[in-house]
Design an enzyme around this catalytic site. Structure first.
Site, PDB file in Angstrom:
ATOM      1  N   GLY A 297      -2.572  45.941   8.239  1.00 22.23           N
ATOM      2  CA  GLY A 297      -3.704  45.595   8.587  1.00 22.23           C
ATOM      3  C   GLY A 297      -5.216  45.646   8.915  1.00 22.23           C
ATOM      4  O   GLY A 297      -6.046  45.756   9.206  1.00 22.23           O
ATOM      5  N   CYS A 298      -5.407  47.099   9.087  1.00 21.32           N
ATOM      6  CA  CYS A 298      -6.153  48.070   9.088  1.00 21.32           C
ATOM      7  C   CYS A 298      -7.062  48.432   8.176  1.00 21.32           C
ATOM      8  O   CYS A 298      -5.662  48.745   7.362  1.00 21.32           O
ATOM      9  CB  CYS A 298      -5.980  49.312  10.971  1.00 21.32           C
ATOM     10  SG  CYS A 298      -5.689  48.583  12.079  1.00 21.32           S
ATOM     11  N   GLN A 299      -8.127  48.383   7.922  1.00 22.37           N
ATOM     12  CA  GLN A 299      -8.507  49.361   6.779  1.00 22.37           C
ATOM     13  C   GLN A 299      -8.101  51.075   6.641  1.00 22.37           C
ATOM     14  O   GLN A 299      -7.895  50.887   5.329  1.00 22.37           O
ATOM     15  CB  GLN A 299      -9.782  48.666   6.882  1.00 22.37           C
ATOM     16  CG  GLN A 299     -10.462  47.850   6.396  1.00 22.37           C
ATOM     17  CD  GLN A 299     -12.323  47.612   5.817  1.00 22.37           C
ATOM     18  OE1 GLN A 299     -12.454  48.774   5.855  1.00 22.37           O
ATOM     19  NE2 GLN A 299     -12.806  46.513   5.782  1.00 22.37           N
TER      20      GLN A 299
END
Lengths: 411, 144
Positions: free
Chosen positions: B51-53
């Site tokens: 979910g992290c860029q």
């Protein structure tokens, strides 16, 4: 093209209200034009004028407003036809944008005419929007997608392209200008070679429309798609050009109102082109405002645009290339005003965040070109993409900002 | 110090920066630099927070029934943001971590400083830390 009037970038900047603001306490410098360009007053006025005076559903309405809205909508079609030098106005279909134009061709043409073992050629430089629709089509038909490789400068290898072409090649789809690297592709030659092999050709002109004159008869493409929002027009609207013969041979893309002649429960007959491909109430207001965007570009002229953007690119190379740790990507001999880069030891995201803190808008990441990033063996880049309203002074501030950021990471 | 007190302390520190974006980023990066090194064996797909860029690797373990977090990121700013979460949750029991709301990101204007997409990444990190706590809570019970 020779319609360029005596103008200056200062005058042009006055036409763009959004540019005159501070972001994070600094004057905004907008270098994210390849993602979307800002809109001149003429486009904003066209939008509000339409809603304030002319709003009605188009075609078949018998009242005055319907007539006005219909004329404005169809006037844009004529304007787009001239803008891309189409042979006939009916060869222009309004879409949501480039992506929808490509999907329309993939489904309405490709799905009808391609079969197992046929080949679709695209290139290493493509945006996901000119990759995924062909992969979907390949899954549906059993066709195979082939890739034109590139060299270190980000240019297509035409000798390798020739080797890919055969009687199996049914579709050739490439971009005119690469969004990630700025490479301007020799589309006329590419199209001619594809035609020799008997393939149908599509040009993704999303990045070309704001920078480069479009002439579908000169390059002889079969289809060409572009988006209004990258050429100073509104979001959510674009156009697809297609040769009449091909458009007429295709099945409808979507079913609904507008695209039919007669509907009974037993059998429905379809409308003529272009309406066959425009099911449902279209994005009338934004289509109307697209005409204002075209007129804006024409009022400046591509000669002025080209000269100014070349000046910006040359200046970008001059002030950015000697920044410590700089690695530029895309050094094609024919290149649009895009400067894509990384700085050793600093993640593109950190650079983008720092630049934003300094009021400078850039894009960081893979720019919807993951296969290209994989080929370059990087996760992404920082991309500064320039437009007609950007200045040499902004590039100088950008270079100083980058030097300052580099220092923070060299502590 | 309670989780609330730690969050209030962060909110106070950021209020001094008065919304200055450059000073804030500078501060976040400094915080990241003080984060202890993550062992290389945790820098792989198994420890990536989804979910992290940008990439965040996080490892959690029990020490005297308290949860310890080690983490790193490939971007300096994200690393600083992770260090704030670790400061709040590190050394607490699994139950405490699961029970408490993490409200400081919103109070220090994370939306403004890291944008909506990054905040989603932040939410994913908080969720992951709570999941670690949940997984470790069963270990304290069986161990006891």
């Amino acid at each position: 093209m020779s319609t360029a009037v005596s103008t200056s970038v200062e005058q042009i900047r006055k036409e763009f209200p959004v540019l005159h603001q501070e972001v994070n306490g600094k004057p905004l410098i907008y270098f994210d034009n390849a993602a979307t360009a800002q809109k001149p007053k003429a486009v904003l006025d066209a939008l509000s004028h339409y809603y304030e005076y002319d709003n009605a559903n188009i075609h078949r309405g018998i009242h005055t407003l319907a007539e006005r809205a219909t004329s404005a909508y169809e006037d844009t079609r004529k304007s787009v036809g001239k803008f891309v030098n189409a042979n006939e106005t009916e060869e222009i279909i309004f879409t949501k944008g480039t992506t929808e134009g490509i999907n329309l061709v993939a489904q309405a043409y490709g799905r009808k005419f391609l079969k197992d073992g046929d080949e679709i050629i695209i290139s290493q430089l493509e945006h996901h929007s000119n990759i995924v629709p062909w992969q979907i089509l390949a899954d549906q038909t059993g066709a195979v997608v082939k890739i034109i490789p590139i060299n270190e400068k980000g240019e297509l290898l035409l000798e390798e392209y020739r080797k890919l072409l055969s009687e199996k090649t049914k579709i050739l789809a490439v971009n005119y200008i690469s969004n990630s690297l700025g490479t301007i592709n020799p589309v006329k030659e590419i199209i001619s070679l594809a035609h020799d092999a008997g393939a149908v050709t599509l040009i993704d002109a999303a990045q070309a429309a704001p920078h480069h004159p479009l002439d579908v008869q000169d390059i002889d493409c079969d289809f060409l798609a572009f988006s209004a929002h990258k050429m100073y027009g509104p979001t959510g609207v674009g156009a697809l050009y297609g040769k009449r013969r091909l458009l007429e041979s295709m099945d409808p893309y979507q079913g609904g109102g507008e695209m039919i002649k007669e509907v009974t429960f037993e059998k429905t007959t379809y409308n003529d082109i272009p309406y066959k491909f425009e099911a449902g109430t279209p994005n009338i207001a934004d289509v109307v405002a697209l005409k204002a965007a075209i007129e804006f570009i024409q009022s400046i002229g591509y000669t002025f645009i080209h000269d100014h953007e070349e000046l910006l690119l040359n200046h970008a190379n001059k002030v950015l290339l000697d920044i410590p740790g700089m690695t530029p990507y895309g050094q094609a001999s024919e290149k649009a005003s895009v400067f894509s880069f990384n700085i050793d030891g600093v993640h593109p995201f950190d650079i983008g965040m720092w630049l934003d803190a300094k009021g400078i808008a850039v894009r960081t990441g893979h720019h919807c070109t993951q296969p290209l990033m994989d080929w370059l063996r990087i996760e992404g880049t920082v991309r500064a993409s320039m437009a007609i309203y950007n200045t040499i002074e902004e590039l100088d501030i950008f270079a100083e900002a980058l030097k300052d950021i580099v220092k923070k990471f060299k502590k | 110090m309670s989780i609330e007190a730690k969050q209030e302390e962060i909110i106070e520190e950021f209020s001094v920066l008065d919304g200055d974006m450059e000073m804030t980023i500078n501060y976040i990066m400094e915080l990241g630099e003080s984060l202890p090194e993550l062992d290389d064996k945790y820098r792989n797909e198994d420890y990536i927070v989804k979910g992290c860029q940008s990439k965040v690797w996080m490892h959690a373990y029990l020490n005297n029934d308290k949860v310890k977090f080690d983490a790193d990121s490939n971007t300096a700013i994200t690393k600083g943001l992770v260090s704030l979460l670790i400061r709040v949750l590190d050394g607490e029991t699994p139950e405490t971590i699961m029970e408490h709301d993490i409200y400081f990101p919103e109070k220090i204007g994370m939306n403004r400083f890291i944008g909506t997409q990054r905040s989603n990444g932040f939410a994913a990190m908080i969720k992951q830390m709570k999941l670690y706590a949940l997984a470790l809570s069963s270990k304290t019970k069986t161990g006891a």
